[in-house]
Design a protein around this motif. Sequence first.
Motif, PDB file in Angstrom:
ATOM      1  N   UNK A  98       0.846  -1.202   0.000  1.00  0.00           N
ATOM      2  CA  UNK A  98       0.000   0.000   0.000  1.00  0.00           C
ATOM      3  C   UNK A  98       0.871   1.238   0.000  1.00  0.00           C
ATOM      4  N   UNK A  99       0.345   2.249  -0.621  1.00  0.00           N
ATOM      5  CA  UNK A  99       1.071   3.498  -0.708  1.00  0.00           C
ATOM      6  C   UNK A  99       1.000   4.253   0.605  1.00  0.00           C
ATOM      7  N   UNK A 135       0.317   7.499   1.395  1.00  0.00           N
ATOM      8  CA  UNK A 135      -0.731   8.470   1.701  1.00  0.00           C
ATOM      9  C   UNK A 135      -2.075   7.965   1.208  1.00  0.00           C
ATOM     10  N   UNK A 136      -3.093   8.177   2.026  1.00  0.00           N
ATOM     11  CA  UNK A 136      -4.440   7.803   1.594  1.00  0.00           C
ATOM     12  C   UNK A 136      -5.360   8.968   1.855  1.00  0.00           C
ATOM     13  N   UNK A 180     -10.765   7.609   0.398  1.00  0.00           N
ATOM     14  CA  UNK A 180     -10.288   6.239   0.139  1.00  0.00           C
ATOM     15  C   UNK A 180     -10.467   5.344   1.353  1.00  0.00           C
ATOM     16  N   UNK A 223      -6.604   4.229  -6.478  1.00  0.00           N
ATOM     17  CA  UNK A 223      -6.033   4.375  -5.142  1.00  0.00           C
ATOM     18  C   UNK A 223      -4.733   5.155  -5.202  1.00  0.00           C
ATOM     19  N   UNK A 278      -4.299   8.716  -3.709  1.00  0.00           N
ATOM     20  CA  UNK A 278      -3.274   8.858  -2.680  1.00  0.00           C
ATOM     21  C   UNK A 278      -2.529  10.165  -2.882  1.00  0.00           C
ATOM     22  N   UNK A 290      -6.836  14.289   2.644  1.00  0.00           N
ATOM     23  CA  UNK A 290      -6.815  13.518   3.870  1.00  0.00           C
ATOM     24  C   UNK A 290      -7.115  14.460   5.022  1.00  0.00           C
TER      25      UNK A 290
END
Lengths: 318, 545
Positions: free
Chosen positions: A1-2, A4-5, A9, B498, B502, B507
């Motif tokens: 997984x990257x 930053x989310x 997401x 995603x 990202x 965020x």
Amino acid sequence: MIGRMSSDQIHQSGLDVILDAQKKLSRTQEELASGKRLLTPADDPVATAQIQSIRSELSRIETMQSNISRASSELAMVEDSVANVEGLLMRARELAVRGANDSLSLQDREIIATEIDALREQLIAAANTQSSDGDYIYAGYAVSAAPYTDATVNATYAGDTGVRAINIAPGLTVNTRFAGEAVFGQGSAATGQLNAFEALAVLSAGLRGNASAAITSLTNNGNAVTQDEAINISMQALDTNLETVRSVRTQLGVRMNRVDDQQALNANFNVRLQETLSGLEDLDYTKAITEMNLQMVALEAAQMAYTKTQSLSLFNYM
Amino acid sequence: MSNIFDIGSSALNSLQRAISTTGNNIANANTDGYSRQDVEFASRTPNRIGGFTFGTGVEVSSVERAYDAFLTQDVRARTSSSSYFESYATTAGQVDNLMADPATSISAAMDRFFASMEAVANSPTSQAERQVMLSEAETLASRFNYVDARLSELAENSNEQMSVYVTDINQYAQDIAQLNVQIVRLEKTPGGSPNDLLDQRDRAIESLAKLVRVDSRVQEDGSINVFTTSGHRLVSQSGAETLRLSPAQQPDGPVRLFVSAPGGADTEISNLSLGGELGAAIDVSLNVIDRARRDIGLLAVGLTETFNTQHEAGDTLNQVEGAEFFTSITPVATASPLNSGTTIVSAVIDDATELTGASYQIDYTDTVVTITNLSTNTTQEINGTTVSIDGLTFTVSPFSNLTDGDRFLVEPTGRAASSMAVAITDTSDIAAANSGGNVGDNRNMLSLINLRDANTLKDGTQSVYDIYNNAVSQVAVDTRSARANADTELSLLQSVTDRRDGITGVNLEEEAANLIRYQQAYQAAAQIITTANDVFDTLLRATSR
């Protein structure tokens, strides 16, 4: 997984897990409700094609089994009728032997001759036997008209040489009937040998000692024959005809066995196909129920994880 | 002195911008296609005083949107493939469900029909059994009609769907062209890029990509050109082009697609593998719905013709020669509504056992008439007015009235299942006997029953059941593979989305942290003003004595 989310997401991935778990659960529920592993052909294209062929094969076996019971009952009916014919001819043979005795009075012979005449009438009636649906069974394919009409000495045959065949398995037929001439003989005009009707007419005339021109033309090219000669000739003819009838009965027996064997084969095949079909399309309940339990646990876990993680926010501490 | 105020207020100003940008990010956290924006600070041009350099505060140099050109392209491409397979699988699934429906099972109806024939063979003179056979034949025929009617409905829905997609595509192309104009104007003025308009344009292109697969090129002036994969322009610097769907020959027939520049002429798009939902609707219509109809139709024609041939060889209960049992089916030929000539095309079946189940297209271009088998895509010239191929004879008449560009569609089996019908009504007309046979003769009926397993069709390679099973399997395989592809493409789309989100997505934790950071900085900057004020007051007090 990257690393930053985005918040969207995090929300979406939590939701995706729940939706996916729901989808799987609903599929299992559908399978359990229908009892089938396959809900549409696309679930297993190869099995679908097989299932379709098996279904149509099963339906054909069902048809074949009903054909077989039809064939059995036809064979039994013909057997009964031919047995009756054999009885008639044997009784005639018995009477001929008795009539050949020189010590018999003229009156005795007349009595015997009368019985022979009655037997001949019964024989013609037997040759015109009808099945339960009105078919004349000895008429070949000309089933709708009586095949035999009395013509003093012989009996005229109006039928043909056709033989009824019934399918008892794909591509396999059994003949259930006999054309009249195969049972009662074709007659002297065609073969030079007396058929059953002629034999009885000659016997009766011989016993009475009043051979007509029609009779003498059959027995001695139109020349007079003695009483004994006439009785002898008819006895020989009766023997030949009895042999024919017995051979017909033997053939009927062989056919009945074949039909019975085929019925057993079809029944076995049916069972085997049902097993294959069940293996292809029926659901393994134990497995499905275990799966459903696991899926329910997964769904609950996903729901719980979602509500827990969504409540976390830095804004709560500002 | 004023310098300190200046530095303080530059910081307050810049931080206010930063806080409002953070606020905007928070406000748009759930906005579809919104790219997170970041304020870039830069120190202002310093002053030189007495040989020394003094800073003069801070300014906002730009507001950048978080953006990755490669990932954006990738998401677009995956959106096209994912929506293509999703849409394909949905429609193919409808055909698949139709085939799975027990009410539509042609094979079950054939089973019953053949079983009823056995009963006639067992008592050829029974009117009751003959009546059952006629009823079962009618049930079978109506089942063919039903399946074809449902497939025709699906084809019609698909065509309606296509025209909705085309309208939407044109709308998006218009939107993109308008955004291009606004963006070009703003890019010319100083002050950085118009982030929100760029987001809107990206969103419009992504929506377009869902409908049809597109390539795009950003031009130097900031505008963007959009093409279909077939190379046709949808948006260029001169504006949006317009897609047009030709009227189908029949509401459930195949469509033609044209594109035209503003004020320009129509260009036909001949390669219809366009991707996206439009491409899926076109492909599924041709490869699943039409194919299933042609296969079922081939079965209808094949059964009709082979059954009739055998039936006509026998004798009826009235001891006359048998006639057609099923009504014989003629191929459907239609002229394109775009034709300008008055020529018509017709076709007859010479030998049903040679039929392939294909449809044929006849074109008149540059004085040459060609016929194309649409299943194999093989084309041949027609010399003269007729041509015989694949068990069919095609006639073009009158030849002299053909006009360049005329097009005809011949469907030997495509609509055949809708015409399946029982020709005889009198039970005595069933020819159970061989020619010349008596009423109790069942030999022709036994021969008719044998057609069940005989490999009579497709050049003697397939039985009627084979044709049906293959038709159902084909739909099942297509549906399954589309479903599998849809699943794969969806997870690829999710993974690339995603990665993009990202980078571009908001965020809230991060924005909360930024809010705290900027708030603290703002408080500190405000302190500079207070301090400057104190210093100024001190100076005033010192001098006011």
